[in-house]
Design a protein around this motif. Structure first.
Motif, short mmCIF file in Angstrom:
data_model
loop_
_atom_site.label_atom_id
_atom_site.label_comp_id
_atom_site.label_asym_id
_atom_site.label_seq_id
_atom_site.Cartn_x
_atom_site.Cartn_y
_atom_site.Cartn_z
N ASN A 98 0.85 -1.19 0.00
CA ASN A 98 0.00 0.00 0.00
C ASN A 98 0.88 1.24 0.00
O ASN A 98 1.98 1.23 0.58
CB ASN A 98 -0.89 0.03 1.24
N LYS A 99 0.36 2.30 -0.62
CA LYS A 99 1.10 3.56 -0.66
C LYS A 99 1.11 4.20 0.73
O LYS A 99 0.08 4.24 1.40
CB LYS A 99 0.44 4.51 -1.65
N LYS A 100 2.26 4.69 1.14
CA LYS A 100 2.37 5.36 2.43
C LYS A 100 1.86 6.79 2.29
O LYS A 100 2.28 7.52 1.40
CB LYS A 100 3.83 5.37 2.89
N SER A 101 0.94 7.20 3.16
CA SER A 101 0.34 8.52 3.08
C SER A 101 1.36 9.59 3.47
O SER A 101 2.35 9.30 4.15
CB SER A 101 -0.87 8.61 4.01
N PRO A 102 1.12 10.84 3.07
CA PRO A 102 2.05 11.92 3.45
C PRO A 102 2.22 12.06 4.96
O PRO A 102 3.30 12.36 5.45
CB PRO A 102 1.42 13.17 2.85
N SER A 103 1.15 11.81 5.70
CA SER A 103 1.24 11.91 7.16
C SER A 103 2.18 10.84 7.72
O SER A 103 3.05 11.14 8.55
CB SER A 103 -0.15 11.73 7.78
N LYS A 104 2.00 9.62 7.27
CA LYS A 104 2.86 8.54 7.75
C LYS A 104 4.30 8.74 7.28
O LYS A 104 5.24 8.42 7.99
CB LYS A 104 2.35 7.18 7.26
N ARG A 105 4.47 9.25 6.07
CA ARG A 105 5.81 9.52 5.57
C ARG A 105 6.50 10.57 6.45
O ARG A 105 7.67 10.45 6.77
CB ARG A 105 5.73 10.03 4.12
N GLY A 106 5.74 11.59 6.86
CA GLY A 106 6.30 12.62 7.73
C GLY A 106 6.69 12.05 9.09
O GLY A 106 7.71 12.42 9.66
N MET A 107 5.89 11.13 9.62
CA MET A 107 6.21 10.50 10.89
C MET A 107 7.47 9.65 10.77
O MET A 107 8.27 9.58 11.69
CB MET A 107 5.05 9.63 11.37
N HIS A 108 7.63 9.02 9.63
CA HIS A 108 8.79 8.16 9.40
C HIS A 108 10.07 8.99 9.38
O HIS A 108 11.11 8.56 9.84
CB HIS A 108 8.62 7.41 8.08
N ARG A 109 9.97 10.21 8.85
CA ARG A 109 11.14 11.07 8.72
C ARG A 109 11.31 12.03 9.90
O ARG A 109 12.18 12.90 9.85
CB ARG A 109 11.01 11.89 7.44
N SER A 110 10.53 11.91 10.92
CA SER A 110 10.55 12.89 12.00
C SER A 110 11.89 12.95 12.71
O SER A 110 12.28 14.01 13.21
CB SER A 110 9.44 12.59 13.01
N HIS A 111 12.62 11.85 12.79
CA HIS A 111 13.90 11.85 13.50
C HIS A 111 15.01 12.53 12.70
O HIS A 111 16.07 12.81 13.24
CB HIS A 111 14.31 10.42 13.83
N ASP A 112 14.78 12.81 11.42
CA ASP A 112 15.83 13.42 10.59
C ASP A 112 16.16 14.84 11.03
O ASP A 112 17.25 15.33 10.77
CB ASP A 112 15.41 13.44 9.13
N PHE A 113 15.24 15.51 11.67
CA PHE A 113 15.43 16.91 11.99
C PHE A 113 15.73 17.17 13.46
O PHE A 113 15.63 18.29 13.94
CB PHE A 113 14.19 17.71 11.56
N LEU A 114 16.06 16.12 14.21
CA LEU A 114 16.41 16.30 15.62
C LEU A 114 17.72 17.06 15.73
O LEU A 114 18.65 16.83 14.96
CB LEU A 114 16.53 14.95 16.32
N VAL A 115 17.80 17.94 16.68
CA VAL A 115 19.02 18.71 16.93
C VAL A 115 19.49 18.44 18.35
O VAL A 115 18.73 17.96 19.20
CB VAL A 115 18.80 20.22 16.72
N SER A 116 20.72 18.76 18.63
CA SER A 116 21.23 18.56 19.98
C SER A 116 20.55 19.55 20.93
O SER A 116 20.14 20.64 20.53
CB SER A 116 22.74 18.77 20.00
N PRO A 117 20.43 19.19 22.22
CA PRO A 117 19.74 20.07 23.16
C PRO A 117 20.51 21.37 23.37
O PRO A 117 21.74 21.41 23.31
CB PRO A 117 19.69 19.25 24.45
N ALA A 118 19.77 22.44 23.62
CA ALA A 118 20.39 23.75 23.85
C ALA A 118 21.07 23.75 25.22
O ALA A 118 20.45 23.40 26.23
CB ALA A 118 19.33 24.84 23.78
N LEU A 119 22.33 24.12 25.25
CA LEU A 119 23.08 24.17 26.49
C LEU A 119 23.32 25.61 26.89
O LEU A 119 23.46 26.49 26.05
CB LEU A 119 24.42 23.45 26.35
N ALA A 120 23.37 25.84 28.19
CA ALA A 120 23.67 27.16 28.73
C ALA A 120 24.92 27.05 29.59
O ALA A 120 25.26 25.98 30.08
CB ALA A 120 22.51 27.66 29.58
#
Length: 59
Positions: free
Chosen positions: A6-28
């Protein structure tokens, strides 16, 4: 060869790629001790914004 059933919907595709944009935590940097800590958290020695807010076990 693997073929998707079955074709993966845009919503599910976005959930699959969600970890690609994680950044390191902001430090002070604590101004009084120079230690690094997470923003809006106390430093390991118990300082927050230059003031001691928690007593250490050794004190």
């Amino acid at each position: 060869m693997a073929v998707q059933q079955n074709k993966k919907s845009p919503s599910k595709r976005g959930m699959h790629r969600s970890h690609d944009f994680l950044v390191s935590p902001a430090l002070a940097v604590e101004p009084s001790t120079g230690e690094q800590h997470l923003r809006h958290h106390i430093s390991p020695t118990g300082f927050y914004r230059g003031k001691r807010v928690v007593k250490a076990k050794g004190d």
